[in-house]
Motif scaffolding. Sequence first.
Motif, PDB file in Angstrom:
ATOM      1  N   PHE A  26       8.480 -12.662  -2.869  1.00  0.00           N
ATOM      2  CA  PHE A  26       7.904 -11.538  -3.600  1.00  0.00           C
ATOM      3  C   PHE A  26       7.084 -12.078  -4.767  1.00  0.00           C
ATOM      4  CE2 PHE A  26       7.981  -7.834  -6.448  1.00  0.00           C
ATOM      5  CZ  PHE A  26       7.612  -6.837  -5.546  1.00  0.00           C
ATOM      6  N   SER A  27       5.847 -11.603  -4.904  1.00  0.00           N
ATOM      7  CA  SER A  27       4.922 -12.155  -5.885  1.00  0.00           C
ATOM      8  C   SER A  27       4.251 -11.039  -6.679  1.00  0.00           C
ATOM      9  CB  SER A  27       3.849 -12.995  -5.186  1.00  0.00           C
ATOM     10  OG  SER A  27       3.021 -12.146  -4.376  1.00  0.00           O
ATOM     11  N   TRP A  28       3.423 -11.448  -7.638  1.00  0.00           N
ATOM     12  CA  TRP A  28       2.673 -10.472  -8.431  1.00  0.00           C
ATOM     13  C   TRP A  28       1.688  -9.696  -7.559  1.00  0.00           C
ATOM     14  CZ3 TRP A  28       4.027  -8.417 -12.727  1.00  0.00           C
ATOM     15  CH2 TRP A  28       4.799  -9.130 -13.636  1.00  0.00           C
ATOM     16  N   PHE A  29       1.232 -10.308  -6.492  1.00  0.00           N
ATOM     17  CA  PHE A  29       0.341  -9.571  -5.596  1.00  0.00           C
ATOM     18  C   PHE A  29       1.068  -8.379  -4.973  1.00  0.00           C
ATOM     19  CE2 PHE A  29      -1.347  -8.716  -1.338  1.00  0.00           C
ATOM     20  CZ  PHE A  29      -2.638  -8.341  -1.680  1.00  0.00           C
ATOM     21  N   HIS A  30       2.329  -8.556  -4.594  1.00  0.00           N
ATOM     22  CA  HIS A  30       3.109  -7.447  -4.050  1.00  0.00           C
ATOM     23  C   HIS A  30       3.317  -6.363  -5.106  1.00  0.00           C
ATOM     24  CE1 HIS A  30       4.420 -10.753  -1.233  1.00  0.00           C
ATOM     25  NE2 HIS A  30       4.061  -9.809  -0.385  1.00  0.00           N
ATOM     26  N   VAL A  31       3.521  -6.785  -6.354  1.00  0.00           N
ATOM     27  CA  VAL A  31       3.641  -5.816  -7.446  1.00  0.00           C
ATOM     28  C   VAL A  31       2.355  -5.013  -7.571  1.00  0.00           C
ATOM     29  CG1 VAL A  31       3.954  -5.539  -9.940  1.00  0.00           C
ATOM     30  CG2 VAL A  31       5.313  -7.240  -8.695  1.00  0.00           C
ATOM     31  N   VAL A  77       0.163  -4.372  -5.200  1.00  0.00           N
ATOM     32  CA  VAL A  77       0.073  -3.440  -4.066  1.00  0.00           C
ATOM     33  C   VAL A  77       0.907  -2.194  -4.334  1.00  0.00           C
ATOM     34  CG1 VAL A  77       0.666  -3.110  -1.628  1.00  0.00           C
ATOM     35  CG2 VAL A  77      -0.467  -5.211  -2.350  1.00  0.00           C
ATOM     36  N   VAL A  78       2.146  -2.397  -4.814  1.00  0.00           N
ATOM     37  CA  VAL A  78       3.027  -1.263  -5.108  1.00  0.00           C
ATOM     38  C   VAL A  78       2.414  -0.377  -6.194  1.00  0.00           C
ATOM     39  CG1 VAL A  78       5.267  -0.599  -6.070  1.00  0.00           C
ATOM     40  CG2 VAL A  78       5.140  -2.430  -4.382  1.00  0.00           C
ATOM     41  N   ALA A  79       1.886  -1.002  -7.241  1.00  0.00           N
ATOM     42  CA  ALA A  79       1.337  -0.235  -8.361  1.00  0.00           C
ATOM     43  C   ALA A  79       0.098   0.549  -7.942  1.00  0.00           C
ATOM     44  CB  ALA A  79       1.008  -1.173  -9.519  1.00  0.00           C
ATOM     45  N   VAL A  80      -0.811  -0.101  -7.237  1.00  0.00           N
ATOM     46  CA  VAL A  80      -2.077   0.534  -6.851  1.00  0.00           C
ATOM     47  C   VAL A  80      -1.835   1.668  -5.859  1.00  0.00           C
ATOM     48  CG1 VAL A  80      -4.283   0.160  -5.690  1.00  0.00           C
ATOM     49  CG2 VAL A  80      -3.454  -1.518  -7.338  1.00  0.00           C
ATOM     50  N   ALA A  81      -0.969   1.416  -4.867  1.00  0.00           N
ATOM     51  CA  ALA A  81      -0.658   2.466  -3.899  1.00  0.00           C
ATOM     52  C   ALA A  81       0.209   3.546  -4.533  1.00  0.00           C
ATOM     53  CB  ALA A  81       0.054   1.861  -2.683  1.00  0.00           C
ATOM     54  N   GLY A  82       1.129   3.137  -5.397  1.00  0.00           N
ATOM     55  CA  GLY A  82       2.045   4.093  -6.022  1.00  0.00           C
ATOM     56  C   GLY A  82       1.352   5.080  -6.931  1.00  0.00           C
ATOM     57  N   VAL A  83       0.351   4.621  -7.682  1.00  0.00           N
ATOM     58  CA  VAL A  83      -0.394   5.532  -8.560  1.00  0.00           C
ATOM     59  C   VAL A  83      -1.060   6.626  -7.735  1.00  0.00           C
ATOM     60  CG1 VAL A  83      -2.378   5.723 -10.108  1.00  0.00           C
ATOM     61  CG2 VAL A  83      -0.743   3.863 -10.409  1.00  0.00           C
ATOM     62  N   GLY A  84      -1.525   6.267  -6.539  1.00  0.00           N
ATOM     63  CA  GLY A  84      -2.111   7.273  -5.657  1.00  0.00           C
ATOM     64  C   GLY A  84      -1.113   8.340  -5.261  1.00  0.00           C
ATOM     65  N   VAL A 132       0.189   1.748   5.527  1.00  0.00           N
ATOM     66  CA  VAL A 132      -0.165   0.603   6.369  1.00  0.00           C
ATOM     67  C   VAL A 132      -0.501  -0.619   5.515  1.00  0.00           C
ATOM     68  CG1 VAL A 132      -1.917  -0.239   7.977  1.00  0.00           C
ATOM     69  CG2 VAL A 132      -0.885   1.997   8.333  1.00  0.00           C
ATOM     70  N   ILE A 133      -1.226  -0.425   4.431  1.00  0.00           N
ATOM     71  CA  ILE A 133      -1.563  -1.566   3.565  1.00  0.00           C
ATOM     72  C   ILE A 133      -0.296  -2.188   2.978  1.00  0.00           C
ATOM     73  CG2 ILE A 133      -2.589  -2.150   1.316  1.00  0.00           C
ATOM     74  CD1 ILE A 133      -4.924  -0.304   2.090  1.00  0.00           C
ATOM     75  N   SER A 134       0.624  -1.363   2.500  1.00  0.00           N
ATOM     76  CA  SER A 134       1.851  -1.910   1.915  1.00  0.00           C
ATOM     77  C   SER A 134       2.723  -2.571   2.979  1.00  0.00           C
ATOM     78  CB  SER A 134       2.638  -0.822   1.172  1.00  0.00           C
ATOM     79  OG  SER A 134       2.929   0.272   2.013  1.00  0.00           O
ATOM     80  N   SER A 135       2.783  -2.024   4.182  1.00  0.00           N
ATOM     81  CA  SER A 135       3.622  -2.626   5.227  1.00  0.00           C
ATOM     82  C   SER A 135       3.021  -3.926   5.747  1.00  0.00           C
ATOM     83  CB  SER A 135       3.838  -1.643   6.383  1.00  0.00           C
ATOM     84  OG  SER A 135       2.725  -1.573   7.231  1.00  0.00           O
ATOM     85  N   GLU A 136       1.702  -3.988   5.866  1.00  0.00           N
ATOM     86  CA  GLU A 136       1.073  -5.177   6.445  1.00  0.00           C
ATOM     87  C   GLU A 136       1.005  -6.352   5.478  1.00  0.00           C
ATOM     88  OE1 GLU A 136      -1.661  -3.012   9.871  1.00  0.00           O
ATOM     89  OE2 GLU A 136      -2.676  -3.908   8.145  1.00  0.00           O
ATOM     90  N   PHE A 137       1.151  -6.101   4.186  1.00  0.00           N
ATOM     91  CA  PHE A 137       1.205  -7.180   3.208  1.00  0.00           C
ATOM     92  C   PHE A 137       2.642  -7.590   2.880  1.00  0.00           C
ATOM     93  CE2 PHE A 137      -3.228  -6.140   1.649  1.00  0.00           C
ATOM     94  CZ  PHE A 137      -3.749  -7.404   1.872  1.00  0.00           C
ATOM     95  N   MET A 160       7.708  -0.382   0.564  1.00  0.00           N
ATOM     96  CA  MET A 160       7.112   0.894   0.985  1.00  0.00           C
ATOM     97  C   MET A 160       7.795   2.073   0.288  1.00  0.00           C
ATOM     98  SD  MET A 160       6.536   0.226   5.061  1.00  0.00           S
ATOM     99  CE  MET A 160       5.556   1.709   5.299  1.00  0.00           C
ATOM    100  N   THR A 161       9.103   1.980   0.093  1.00  0.00           N
ATOM    101  CA  THR A 161       9.824   3.054  -0.592  1.00  0.00           C
ATOM    102  C   THR A 161       9.410   3.155  -2.058  1.00  0.00           C
ATOM    103  OG1 THR A 161      11.730   2.770   0.881  1.00  0.00           O
ATOM    104  CG2 THR A 161      12.118   3.946  -1.182  1.00  0.00           C
ATOM    105  N   ALA A 162       9.190   1.993  -2.697  1.00  0.00           N
ATOM    106  CA  ALA A 162       8.743   2.004  -4.094  1.00  0.00           C
ATOM    107  C   ALA A 162       7.397   2.709  -4.226  1.00  0.00           C
ATOM    108  CB  ALA A 162       8.649   0.575  -4.626  1.00  0.00           C
TER     109      ALA A 162
END
Length: 572
Positions: free
Chosen positions: A46-51, A53-60, A173-178, A188-190
Amino acid sequence: MSSTHEHIGEKDLASEPSIPQGGSSIAHQLDERRRAALAEVDNATFSWFHVKVVAVAGVGFFTDAYDIFAINIASSMLGYVYGHKHALTANQDLGVKVATPIGTLMGQLLFGWLADVVGRKRMYGVELMIIIIATFGQAVSGHAPAVSIIAVLITWRFLMGIGIGGDYPLSAVISSEFAATRSRGRLMTAVFASQGWGNFAAALVALIVTAAFKKQILHDSPVTLDHVDYCWRLLIGLGCVPGVVALYFRLTIPETPRFTMDIERNVKQASQDIDNVLTTGEFYVDPDAVVQRVEAPKASRRDFLAHFGKWENGKVLLGTAWSWFALDIAFYGLGLNSSIILTTIGFGNSTATGNLGVYENLKNIAVGNLILSAAGLIPGYWVSFLFIDSWGRKPIQLLGFTMLTIIFVIMGFGYDALNKTKGDTKAFVFLYCLANFFQNFGPNTTTFVIPGEIFPTRYRSTAHGISAASGKLGAVVAQVGFARLKDIGGKNHFVKHILEIFALFMLTGIFSTLLLPETKGKSLEELSNEDQDGFIRGMDTLPSSTLHMLTTPVTPGVKQVEVKNGVLVTDV
C-alpha cells in the motif's frame, strides 16, 4: 536505408502467404511478461498512490451523495417558496427526486461502455464536469411566467444524474484495477464509504444555513418566505465545491495498466506504467514510441453475447444486477423520503405556527437526517471496511439482506404498535437506523465492490454499469411507487405497507446473492472466469495502412520503420 533496415517492397510482401504473428515463443514471452506485470500490481504494498486513488475517487462519491440526498431536505424548502399552500404537489416532489436516478441510470450505462471503449482515464473527470455544471445550474435557476423553476430543476437534476452515473463504473473499476489483491476490498469500500459522509454533510449544511437565516426567516413575509429561497440555493450550490477541488486530480490520474494491457493490448507500455506508478506515482507515454499490439480477446457484441451467454458468466451478471436492484428499492425508497417518514411518525414535529413553525420544521428535518446518517449510514460503511477482506463480500451481503428482511418485517407489520407512544416512536427510529446500518454493512457496499472485481477487463466497466443501472432502476421504481402508494387510505397511511414490500425485495436479494462467487483474496484475472494460459496468442498482423507506409518509396526526412516477423519493431 542501411543493410540492417532494408526497405520492404510490394513484391517481398506479396511473396509471403501471410505475415507471421510473432510465433509461439514470442506469444509465450509476452504472456509471461503480462503475468509478471499483473502480479506486480496484485502484490504491491500500500502506497501514497493508493491513497491518492482513494481520495480522488472518494471525493467524487462524497459529491454524488451530497447532491442526491440534499434534495430530500431541499424539496421541503422548495415547497415553502414555490409550492401551493407551502408544499410541492405530489408530481412536483416526485419529479425533483426521481430526475437524478433516471439520469444516473443512463450515465452508468453510457460511461460504463465508454470506459471500456476509449479508456478509463479519458472519461475520468468528464463526469465530474457534468456534475459541477449541473449543480451550479440548479443553484442559479430562475422562475418566470413562461417556465416553472421546478421544471428547470428537474432538467438540471437529470443532467447531474448522468454525471453521477458515470462516477460509479469509473471509480469502481479504476480503484479495483490499481489495488493489490489483499487490500482491494478495503480500498474500494473506502472510496464508496465517502457516500455516508456526503449524506451527513448535506444534512449538516442544511442545518447550518437554516440556523444562519433564522432571524431573516422569522421576519419574512409568511406568503413568500424569501430567505428560505436563499437556504435551498446555498444547500444545493455548495455541492459543486468538492467536485471543483477534485477535478484536476481526476484529469491527471494515469490509465490503468489492465486497460492498456488487455484492451489497448500494449503490454510494453502497461509494464512501464506499472513500474512508474508504483514507484513514483507518475506515468509517461512516449508519443513517438512504436506500439506493439498483442493478439488477445477483443470486446465485440458477438464476444459479449458469447461470454455472458454461458450460464457460469451470465448468472454472475444476473446476480450483481438483481442484488443491486433489490437493495436500491429500499435504500432510495428510504433515503429520498426520510423527511416524509420522520414527519409521519411525528419525530421532531414542531407545534409552532407561522414563520417559527417553518424554521423549526426545517431545522428538525435536518437534525433527523443527521441522526439517521451518524447512527446508521456512516458506521455501516466502516464496519464493512473492517471486515470485507477477512469475512469476504458474499457473507456480508447475505448477512445484510437477511437482517434487512427481518427489520423491514418488524417495521412494516409492527408499524402501528411502534408509533403509539413517544417511547415507541424512538424504537421505530432505532430500527430505521439499524436498517441504514445493515444496508451499508451489507449489500449497499458489496453490490458496488463485487461488479468492479468479477468481470473480464474488457467488459468490467460495462458490466459494472449494467449492474449499477439495475440498481438505479430500482431507485426509480421505489420513488415512483412510494409517491403513488403512500397516500392510499389517507395521507401517508400506506407507508407501513411500503415497508412490508421492502421486506419482500430484501428476501429476493438473499437468493440473488447465492448466484455470486466469493471474490476475497483472488486476482481480477482469476475472477474473470477465463483461462489465463495462452491469453496472449501472438502479435497482431500489420494493418493495410501500415503496409502502405512500408511500401512507399523512401523520402528524405520521413520517419522509416523496421518490420520483423510482422511486427513494427523500431524507427530508423
